[in-house]
Design an enzyme around this catalytic site. Structure first.
Site, mmCIF file in Angstrom:
data_model
loop_
_atom_site.group_PDB
_atom_site.id
_atom_site.type_symbol
_atom_site.label_atom_id
_atom_site.label_comp_id
_atom_site.label_asym_id
_atom_site.label_seq_id
_atom_site.Cartn_x
_atom_site.Cartn_y
_atom_site.Cartn_z
ATOM 1 N N GLY A 174 0.780 -1.234 0.000
ATOM 2 C CA GLY A 174 0.000 0.000 0.000
ATOM 3 C C GLY A 174 0.804 1.273 0.000
ATOM 4 O O GLY A 174 0.504 2.191 0.771
ATOM 5 N N GLY B 179 11.204 0.521 7.966
ATOM 6 C CA GLY B 179 12.404 0.025 7.296
ATOM 7 C C GLY B 179 12.670 0.854 6.046
ATOM 8 O O GLY B 179 12.088 1.940 5.882
ATOM 9 N N THR C 44 14.324 -2.622 11.499
ATOM 10 C CA THR C 44 14.261 -3.820 10.667
ATOM 11 C C THR C 44 15.147 -4.899 11.259
ATOM 12 O O THR C 44 16.237 -4.611 11.768
ATOM 13 C CB THR C 44 14.716 -3.585 9.209
ATOM 14 O OG1 THR C 44 14.881 -4.870 8.576
ATOM 15 C CG2 THR C 44 16.008 -2.839 9.066
ATOM 16 N N ASP D 101 16.518 -6.949 9.442
ATOM 17 C CA ASP D 101 17.538 -7.217 8.409
ATOM 18 C C ASP D 101 18.817 -6.397 8.613
ATOM 19 O O ASP D 101 19.854 -6.745 8.068
ATOM 20 C CB ASP D 101 16.985 -6.885 7.012
ATOM 21 C CG ASP D 101 15.727 -7.669 6.685
ATOM 22 O OD1 ASP D 101 15.527 -8.741 7.275
ATOM 23 O OD2 ASP D 101 14.933 -7.188 5.855
ATOM 24 N N HIS E 196 9.363 -16.454 10.174
ATOM 25 C CA HIS E 196 8.871 -15.332 10.979
ATOM 26 C C HIS E 196 9.118 -15.465 12.474
ATOM 27 O O HIS E 196 8.872 -14.509 13.217
ATOM 28 C CB HIS E 196 7.382 -15.094 10.685
ATOM 29 C CG HIS E 196 7.169 -14.625 9.276
ATOM 30 N ND1 HIS E 196 7.161 -15.498 8.220
ATOM 31 C CD2 HIS E 196 7.025 -13.382 8.756
ATOM 32 C CE1 HIS E 196 7.000 -14.812 7.103
ATOM 33 N NE2 HIS E 196 6.918 -13.531 7.389
#
Ligand code: F6P
Length: 359
Positions: free
Chosen positions: A74, A114, A137, A139, A283
């Site tokens: 979105g 992020g 994040t 990552d 997850h």
């Protein structure tokens, strides 16, 4: 002042700690704080905006996820909707968001996100919205900050899993291949792999030759270690090959990476004749209570974001530099991904420990 806070992109442990810190620090100054639900969705349908007071956030520092909800899909600048004939229509709804924001009389938006969400935040800043960014994040791929909150918790979760795999791998003389998250960078794989005593770590920054990994496994057998642990970042790819995709992007979402762990496991099995198993941590790495490091970083980021809002330093992002909280420009932070440099100390350390990168 009347400020808002939102959380965008994939969740990361520590988001609630930032929200708590923003609410407490702003309330102490006598400001009003509003939570925008599901990223920018709450600014399209403004019924999804909630007042946040200290009593709403007392006990959420240690809770994973985000009380505001988040959204990966979105992008308001490129909003995609499915039409009845099956085609996709793209529209730019950013003006609606800016006018709704102004109509609510908000003085600042603290956008926690992020790289994708911060890129959107930067576009809104350029359209005149008073934005302060907070990087998050698991990552750890955002530039201009030493580290993002969520990363330490994800690495802890992955390390704990790798530790547990050692005993079962050893009992069965198997090669266990562990696929971890990280998108296009190998920070989670590298940190958890070293800490969890992996024998090989495959990361996007160093394309691999599986024959080299198999040689490492054969050498281990020669010195009496008949099992091995291979940690694979979801974005790892063979030399000259591509990343493995689980699902293509659709409706404004992102492509989903995944599947390289299984491929590597099957190939190691056929190339070495050893029994292999693969596991995808998925997850799990995004869930659970944040570590103390992530809690503190998130709380420091939240309080600093409020200070930046007070100083009117819009378009900036809080960041960690050598244990100090500083402000940097969002634009600089999202310009490129923070990748692991092949001559960094952490890579050199891994090589000194005999860990193979398959190169
Ligand atoms: O960016 C965080 C992250 O967890 C990546 O490591 C992973 O590739 C992706 O999000 C997964 O996203 P989703 O929640 O859409 O499956």
């Amino acid at each position: 002042m009347k400020i808002a806070v939102n959380t965008g992109g994939g969740d990361a442990p520590g988001l609630n700690a930032v929200i708590r810190s923003v609410v407490l620090a702003a309330s102490k100054k006598g400001w009003e704080v509003y939570g925008i639900k599901y990223g920018y969705r709450g600014l399209i349908d403004t019924k999804q905006i909630i007042r946040l007071t200290p009593s709403d956030v007392w006990d959420i520092t240690n809770i994973g996820g985000t009380i505001l909800g988040t959204a990966i899909k979105g992008d308001p600048f490129n909003f995609q909707v499915a039409k009845s004939d099956g085609t996709i229509a793209e529209t730019d709804i950013s003006d609606t968001i800016v006018s709704n924001f102004k109509a609510l009389g908000l003085d600042a938006l603290i956008a926690i996100g992020g790289d994708g969400s911060l890129r959107i935040a930067n576009k809104f800043f350029k359209k005149g919205m008073p934005i302060i960014g907070v990087p998050k994040t698991i990552d750890n791929d955002i530039c201009s900050t030493d580290v993002t909150f969520g990363f330490d918790t994800a690495v802890n979760t992955a390390t704990e899993a790798i530790d547990k795999l050692h005993t079962t791998a050893k009992s069965h003389d198997r090669v266990m291949v562990v696929e971890v998250m990280g998108r296009y960078v190998g920070w989670i794989a590298l940190h958890s792999g070293i800490s969890g005593s992996a024998d090989a770590i495959l990361i996007p920054e160093i394309p691999f030759d599986l024959e080299k990994v198999c040689n490492k496994i054969r050498q281990l057998a020669l010195i009496g270690q008949d099992y091995a642990i291979v940690v694979v970042a979801e974005g790892a790819k063979p030399i000259g090959g591509d990343i493995t995709i689980l699902e293509k992007a659709h409706l404004g979402g992102e492509i989903r990476l995944g599947g390289i762990g299984r491929k590597v496991s099957d190939l190691i099995g056929s190339m070495t004749g050893k029994e292999t198993r693969h596991i995808v941590l998925g997850h799990l790495q995004r869930g659970g209570a944040p570590t103390t490091f992530d809690r503190l970083l998130a709380l420091r980021f939240g309080a600093a974001a409020v200070r930046l809002a007070e100083a009117g330093k819009f378009g900036s992002m809080v960041a960690l530099h050598s244990n100090d909280i500083v402000s940097v420009s969002i634009e600089d932070a999202v310009r490129e991904m923070k990748c692991i440099s092949s001559d960094s100390d952490i890579i050199i350390t891994a090589r000194s420990l005999g860990i193979s990168f398959g190169d």
